[in-house]
Design a protein around this motif. Structure first.
Motif, PDB file in Angstrom:
ATOM      1  N   SER A  24       1.038  -1.063   0.184  1.00 11.81           N
ATOM      2  CA  SER A  24       0.216   0.206   0.042  1.00 11.81           C
ATOM      3  C   SER A  24       1.172   0.996  -0.064  1.00 11.81           C
ATOM      4  O   SER A  24       0.242   1.998  -0.698  1.00 11.81           O
ATOM      5  CB  SER A  24      -1.143   0.068   1.423  1.00 11.81           C
ATOM      6  OG  SER A  24      -0.107   0.298   2.419  1.00 11.81           O
ATOM      7  N   GLY A  27       4.025   3.669  -3.368  1.00 11.22           N
ATOM      8  CA  GLY A  27       3.168   3.999  -4.652  1.00 11.22           C
ATOM      9  C   GLY A  27       2.958   4.401  -6.052  1.00 11.22           C
ATOM     10  O   GLY A  27       2.932   4.863  -6.926  1.00 11.22           O
ATOM     11  N   LEU A  42       1.835   8.400  -9.901  1.00  8.72           N
ATOM     12  CA  LEU A  42       1.985   7.727  -9.276  1.00  8.72           C
ATOM     13  C   LEU A  42       1.148   7.107  -9.322  1.00  8.72           C
ATOM     14  O   LEU A  42       0.070   7.489 -10.204  1.00  8.72           O
ATOM     15  CB  LEU A  42       1.416   9.045  -7.874  1.00  8.72           C
ATOM     16  CG  LEU A  42       2.500   9.891  -7.684  1.00  8.72           C
ATOM     17  CD1 LEU A  42       1.610  10.770  -6.484  1.00  8.72           C
ATOM     18  CD2 LEU A  42       3.591   8.725  -7.521  1.00  8.72           C
ATOM     19  N   ASN A  43       0.917   5.794  -8.701  1.00  7.75           N
ATOM     20  CA  ASN A  43      -0.844   5.187  -8.875  1.00  7.75           C
ATOM     21  C   ASN A  43      -2.013   5.437  -8.187  1.00  7.75           C
ATOM     22  O   ASN A  43      -1.113   5.794  -6.839  1.00  7.75           O
ATOM     23  CB  ASN A  43      -0.474   3.495  -8.073  1.00  7.75           C
ATOM     24  CG  ASN A  43       0.645   3.058  -9.229  1.00  7.75           C
ATOM     25  OD1 ASN A  43       0.658   2.460 -10.402  1.00  7.75           O
ATOM     26  ND2 ASN A  43       1.629   1.485  -8.068  1.00  7.75           N
ATOM     27  N   GLY A  45      -5.244   4.610  -6.906  1.00  8.59           N
ATOM     28  CA  GLY A  45      -5.749   3.962  -5.583  1.00  8.59           C
ATOM     29  C   GLY A  45      -7.098   4.517  -5.430  1.00  8.59           C
ATOM     30  O   GLY A  45      -7.169   5.096  -5.939  1.00  8.59           O
ATOM     31  N   SER A  55      -0.528   7.370   1.719  1.00  9.96           N
ATOM     32  CA  SER A  55       0.527   7.013   1.723  1.00  9.96           C
ATOM     33  C   SER A  55       0.419   7.580   0.016  1.00  9.96           C
ATOM     34  O   SER A  55       1.940   7.282  -0.616  1.00  9.96           O
ATOM     35  CB  SER A  55      -0.107   4.929   1.102  1.00  9.96           C
ATOM     36  OG  SER A  55      -1.400   5.740   0.303  1.00  9.96           O
ATOM     37  N   LYS A  56      -0.104   7.968  -0.506  1.00 11.56           N
ATOM     38  CA  LYS A  56       0.008   8.842  -2.012  1.00 11.56           C
ATOM     39  C   LYS A  56       1.291   9.585  -2.043  1.00 11.56           C
ATOM     40  O   LYS A  56       2.403  10.146  -2.369  1.00 11.56           O
ATOM     41  CB  LYS A  56      -0.828   9.368  -2.690  1.00 11.56           C
ATOM     42  CG  LYS A  56      -2.241   8.135  -2.385  1.00 11.56           C
ATOM     43  CD  LYS A  56      -1.228   6.870  -3.657  1.00 11.56           C
ATOM     44  CE  LYS A  56      -2.211   5.987  -3.747  1.00 11.56           C
ATOM     45  NZ  LYS A  56      -1.279   4.150  -3.426  1.00 11.56           N
ATOM     46  N   ALA A  59       4.011   8.479  -0.940  1.00  8.96           N
ATOM     47  CA  ALA A  59       4.763   8.158  -2.430  1.00  8.96           C
ATOM     48  C   ALA A  59       6.132   9.043  -3.481  1.00  8.96           C
ATOM     49  O   ALA A  59       7.430   9.305  -3.713  1.00  8.96           O
ATOM     50  CB  ALA A  59       3.876   7.446  -3.341  1.00  8.96           C
TER      51      ALA A  59
END
Length: 71
Positions: A24, A27, A42-43, A45, A55-56, A59
């Motif tokens: 998780s 990212g 970036l993913n 999510g 979490s982003k 990342a």
């Protein structure tokens, strides 16, 4: 910028340095760097309303590792 690379290579480097990022917190999808600049995709999510998940944000900070490595 140099040709992009899959961020998994960056996470392998983190692992070698003793930093473990769980799924998780991985990212980054792709990254590019050259001439003292770095960029990444970036993913996205799952979204939680209009807020950016922590979490982003983490990342995005992981990208600074490319600047310190000078790749």
């Amino acid at each position: 910028m140099k040709a992009g690379f899959k961020a998994q290579a960056l996470y392998k480097g983190f692992h070698g340095a003793g930093l473990e990022y769980g799924p998780s917190f991985q990212g980054l999808d792709r990254a590019w760097n050259a001439d003292g600049a770095a960029a990444a995709r970036l993913n996205a999510g799952p979204q939680q309303g209009t807020q950016v998940h922590p979490s982003k944000l983490d990342a995005a900070l992981q990208l600074t590792a490319l600047l310190s490595k000078g790749e």
